[in-house]
Design a protein around this motif. Sequence first.
Motif, PDB file in Angstrom:
ATOM      1  N   ASP A  99      41.719  42.780  16.866  1.00 29.46           N
ATOM      2  CA  ASP A  99      42.173  43.331  15.596  1.00 29.46           C
ATOM      3  C   ASP A  99      41.019  43.738  14.676  1.00 29.46           C
ATOM      4  N   MET A 100      39.791  43.639  15.165  1.00 28.89           N
ATOM      5  CA  MET A 100      38.633  43.971  14.346  1.00 28.89           C
ATOM      6  C   MET A 100      38.254  45.449  14.485  1.00 28.89           C
ATOM      7  N   LYS A 144      44.024  45.817   4.575  1.00 29.03           N
ATOM      8  CA  LYS A 144      44.197  44.572   5.310  1.00 29.03           C
ATOM      9  C   LYS A 144      42.940  44.265   6.129  1.00 29.03           C
ATOM     10  N   GLY A 145      42.548  43.025   6.140  1.00 26.83           N
ATOM     11  CA  GLY A 145      41.425  42.605   6.973  1.00 26.83           C
ATOM     12  C   GLY A 145      40.111  42.456   6.251  1.00 26.83           C
ATOM     13  N   LYS A 188      39.029  38.766   5.866  1.00 24.39           N
ATOM     14  CA  LYS A 188      38.653  38.219   7.171  1.00 24.39           C
ATOM     15  C   LYS A 188      37.262  38.691   7.582  1.00 24.39           C
ATOM     16  N   ILE A 189      36.981  39.961   7.358  1.00 29.92           N
ATOM     17  CA  ILE A 189      35.660  40.506   7.696  1.00 29.92           C
ATOM     18  C   ILE A 189      34.580  39.834   6.857  1.00 29.92           C
ATOM     19  N   THR A 210      35.034  46.138   1.348  1.00 33.33           N
ATOM     20  CA  THR A 210      34.176  45.053   1.829  1.00 33.33           C
ATOM     21  C   THR A 210      32.917  44.956   0.981  1.00 33.33           C
TER      22      THR A 210
END
Length: 315
Positions: free
Chosen positions: A90-91, A225-226, A229-230, A291
């Motif tokens: 999913d990355m 989204k994500g 997590k990153i 990010t």
Amino acid sequence: MDATPVLTAVLPVVFMLLLGVLARKRQLLTQNGADGLKALVMNITLPAVLLSTLIDTSYTPQLWLLAGMMFASALGSWALGVFLKKRMCDMPRLLPFMTSGFEAGMLGYALFTILYGQENLYYMAVMDIGQMLFVFTIYFATLSATLGNKASFASTMKDMIKTPVVDAAILGSLLGATGLGGAIMSTPAGSVVKETLSFIGAPTAAVILFVVGYGLDFSADSRPKGVVKICLLRLGITAALLAVFLIVERFIFPHSQPLYFATILEFMLPIPYILALLVREPDEKTLVSSTISLSTLFTIFVFAALAIAKAAQGM
């Protein structure tokens, strides 16, 4: 503990960041204007700061080892990003470029100067030479391949040499390492050069923080989204590498608190801001920009913690 040193270090940073945010929200400055300020820093004021810092630094094998260790750490963070991208379906494909690279030019130098002054900036500047070498070689070459660009290694190196910040770092290091810089600076003309470079570089920290604030965006609709997590993956990788780096560093430099603080700040810096300019896909650009914003905010918290620790130690 007297809170004055902490407030003296932290409040100017927060104030300039908020001014940048306000300038964007109130449209007091256009994006072109912010880009112009960024170009002013990267092409003129920051090179002056680096040249002034590095030209009369006393270079030792230990300092060069520090730069080599930083190159290895940057390479390690990239390699771990490649490994995780293969393991985690999913990355995004850009994960290795968001787990590696540290934005010293547009943030780190300004923050460290506020903490320890330009006279100690050489700790971060010498260490960052290794990181810059990684970014302008392996990072850019593999990023170009990932994005489908056909830039050769020779063209990448040519672009690196044409960058004023890199030129200033190379020239300052060469003059300092050969002793020519110290000889020049010990003359009356050297004093004029030093004062001129200091005058040119004086607004660097304030302008950098203003531009960084202008680019920050934490609105919910711009946060894909994500991102969290990153950022957590990046933090885990850099924290592990930082722990190893500090252990080795303390053997080489047993009593150098400014260096330890420079190292912590370097590893906790956000991803290179230039990544947001290089990606073309809208979704990827939004992901990278978000990010950058989140990791920049984290860096400011780390900076505040370092300011508190420095004040607590009475340094």
